[in-house]
Each structure stands twice: as structure tokens, then as C-alpha cells.
Design an enzyme around this catalytic site. Structure first.
Site, PDB file in Angstrom:
ATOM      1  N   ASP A  17       0.884  -1.166   0.000  1.00  8.55           N
ATOM      2  CA  ASP A  17       0.000   0.000   0.000  1.00  8.55           C
ATOM      3  C   ASP A  17       0.923   1.218   0.000  1.00  8.55           C
ATOM      4  O   ASP A  17       1.412   1.630   1.055  1.00  8.55           O
ATOM      5  CB  ASP A  17      -0.896  -0.002   1.239  1.00  8.55           C
ATOM      6  CG  ASP A  17      -1.787   1.235   1.308  1.00  8.55           C
ATOM      7  OD1 ASP A  17      -2.236   1.700   0.251  1.00  8.55           O
ATOM      8  OD2 ASP A  17      -1.998   1.739   2.429  1.00  8.55           O
ATOM      9  N   GLU A  77      -1.569  -1.378  -4.744  1.00  7.27           N
ATOM     10  CA  GLU A  77      -2.794  -0.611  -4.950  1.00  7.27           C
ATOM     11  C   GLU A  77      -2.526   0.385  -6.066  1.00  7.27           C
ATOM     12  O   GLU A  77      -1.526   1.104  -6.035  1.00  7.27           O
ATOM     13  CB  GLU A  77      -3.191   0.115  -3.672  1.00  7.27           C
ATOM     14  CG  GLU A  77      -4.571   0.745  -3.758  1.00  7.27           C
ATOM     15  CD  GLU A  77      -5.051   1.252  -2.414  1.00  7.27           C
ATOM     16  OE1 GLU A  77      -5.713   0.490  -1.693  1.00  7.27           O
ATOM     17  OE2 GLU A  77      -4.752   2.409  -2.093  1.00  7.27           O
ATOM     18  N   ASP A 150      -2.405   1.066   7.271  1.00  6.21           N
ATOM     19  CA  ASP A 150      -1.674   0.909   6.010  1.00  6.21           C
ATOM     20  C   ASP A 150      -1.169  -0.535   5.882  1.00  6.21           C
ATOM     21  O   ASP A 150      -1.070  -1.071   4.784  1.00  6.21           O
ATOM     22  CB  ASP A 150      -0.487   1.873   5.958  1.00  6.21           C
ATOM     23  CG  ASP A 150      -0.897   3.311   6.228  1.00  6.21           C
ATOM     24  OD1 ASP A 150      -1.090   4.062   5.256  1.00  6.21           O
ATOM     25  OD2 ASP A 150      -1.030   3.675   7.410  1.00  6.21           O
TER      26      ASP A 150
END
Length: 199
Positions: A17, A77, A150
Site C-alpha cells: 500500500d 494498490e 496501512d
């Protein structure tokens, strides 16, 4: 029989991420439909270092982790639009550095839009970070809430790949970006070149 052999193949996935201040990462081992979290945490970059220093820290950190776990796939992502253009550009640089680190070790990568990750974990593309984390707990992948969401977001990206990899292998959902310069995986390279490893 062939399909069973393929589905049981062990695969290690690095989920990331991206973030300019806090970057989540998670390593997941997939064996058939079973998943095991090998490591999940964050890299805290702070807000005092200049951007070039942060990029170097991120690159070196990912390389170190890749050399430890020898992942077969890097899942990130995908970029999404910010109202703040500068923030979007900085995040894009982080994603690029992560991809470059993976490619330097001949690891293919794939990107998932945030909504698709949330959809694959919770069934709701608009789920909150907390809802994603709670669902990962229900899947028995994590025991308690991480200090930084996160980290659980990175785990969600890895799990998203794991749960959809069979469909992706036949080209239904996504195109995996594979390096074209080599055909061997990093793990295979290490195994076949033991004499080149400095101990």
C-alpha cells in the site's frame, strides 16, 4: 489431475500500500486456497526527509525484504486521483519505485484499483479501512488490529491477488505485467547460482 497440481502450487505474494509518509507491506504465502501471513508491517518515512532520500529508503527496504522472502508476485494498490496534484505525483513516484525494485529482481507486478481490493475482501467497494481490517480478522489472517491500517491495507492487496489469481491466469480479470528480459524467477536464479551468493 493437472488442475489440482497447479492450484496447489506454493506462491509468495508481496502486497504494498504505497505511501509517502507511511507505506504498508505484507508477505503472504498461498498454497491452494490456504493463505498464511509471513510478515505484515509498515515502513515509516516521516515528513522531514526530502523526496529523493525517501525514494532511496523505499527502494533499499523493498530489495532487502524481497531478498529475504523471495516473492513470486508484487501486488500494489493502483493510483487514484487526488484533488491535490502534488500529492498524486508523489504517490506515483512511490509506486514507481516499488515496481522498479520488484523488476530489478525479475518479479512480475500487478495493480488493483482501491475499490476492487475492498470489493474482493468485504464485498463492498466503498468499505472503510476499518471494515477491511475487520474482515481480514474474520478470515483468520490477523489476530489483532495493527497500529497502522496501512499494514492491513497492504495485506488486503496481497489477499486480493491470492483470491483472484486463478481467474487472472486465464486472462479474465487482469493482465499481469511480467518482465520480458528474463524467464527465470528470482528464487530459481538464487537456487541455480549458489556460487554467486556471498555469505
Amino acid at each position: 489431475m493437472k488442475q489440482t497440481a497447479i492450484s496447489q502450487k506454493e506462491e509468495i505474494v508481496l502486497g504494498i500500500d504505497p505511501g509517502t509518509n507511511v507505506m504498508g507491506y505484507a508477505f503472504v504465502k498461498k498454497m491452494g486456497k490456504r493463505m498464511e501471513v509471513l510478515e505484515m508491517d509498515v515502513l515509516k518515512l516521516g515528513n522531514k526527509e526530502d523526496m529523493s532520500t525517501r525514494m532511496k529508503i523505499i527502494f533499499d527496504f523493498i530489495i532487502q525484504k524481497i531478498d529475504k522472502y523471495l516473492p513470486d508476485m508484487l501486488a500494489l494498490e493502483a493510483p487514484f486521483y487526488y484533488k491535490n496534484v502534488q500529492s498524486m505525483l508523489k504517490l506515483g513516484r512511490v509506486q514507481g519505485i516499488c515496481i522498479a525494485a520488484g523488476l530489478s529482481r525479475d518479479i512480475p507486478f500487478i495493480e488493483f484499483p482501491p475499490k476492487r481490493v475492498k470489493q474482493s475482501i468485504t464485498g463492498n467497494g466503498n468499505a472503510s479501512k476499518e471494515q477491511v481490517m475487520k474482515m481480514l480478522q474474520m478470515m483468520n489472517l490477523i489476530d489483532q488490529s495493527p497500529k497502522y491500517l496501512d499494514a492491513s491495507d497492504a495485506l488486503a492487496v496481497a489477499v486480493c491477488y491470492c483470491t483472484q489469481s486463478e481467474l487472472m491466469n486465464i486472462g479474465v480479470n487482469a493482465q499481469i505485467n511480467k518482465p520480458k528480459t528474463k524467464t527465470l524467477s528470482w528464487a530459481t536464479f538464487v537456487n541455480e547460482h549458489q556460487n554467486r551468493i556471498i555469505k
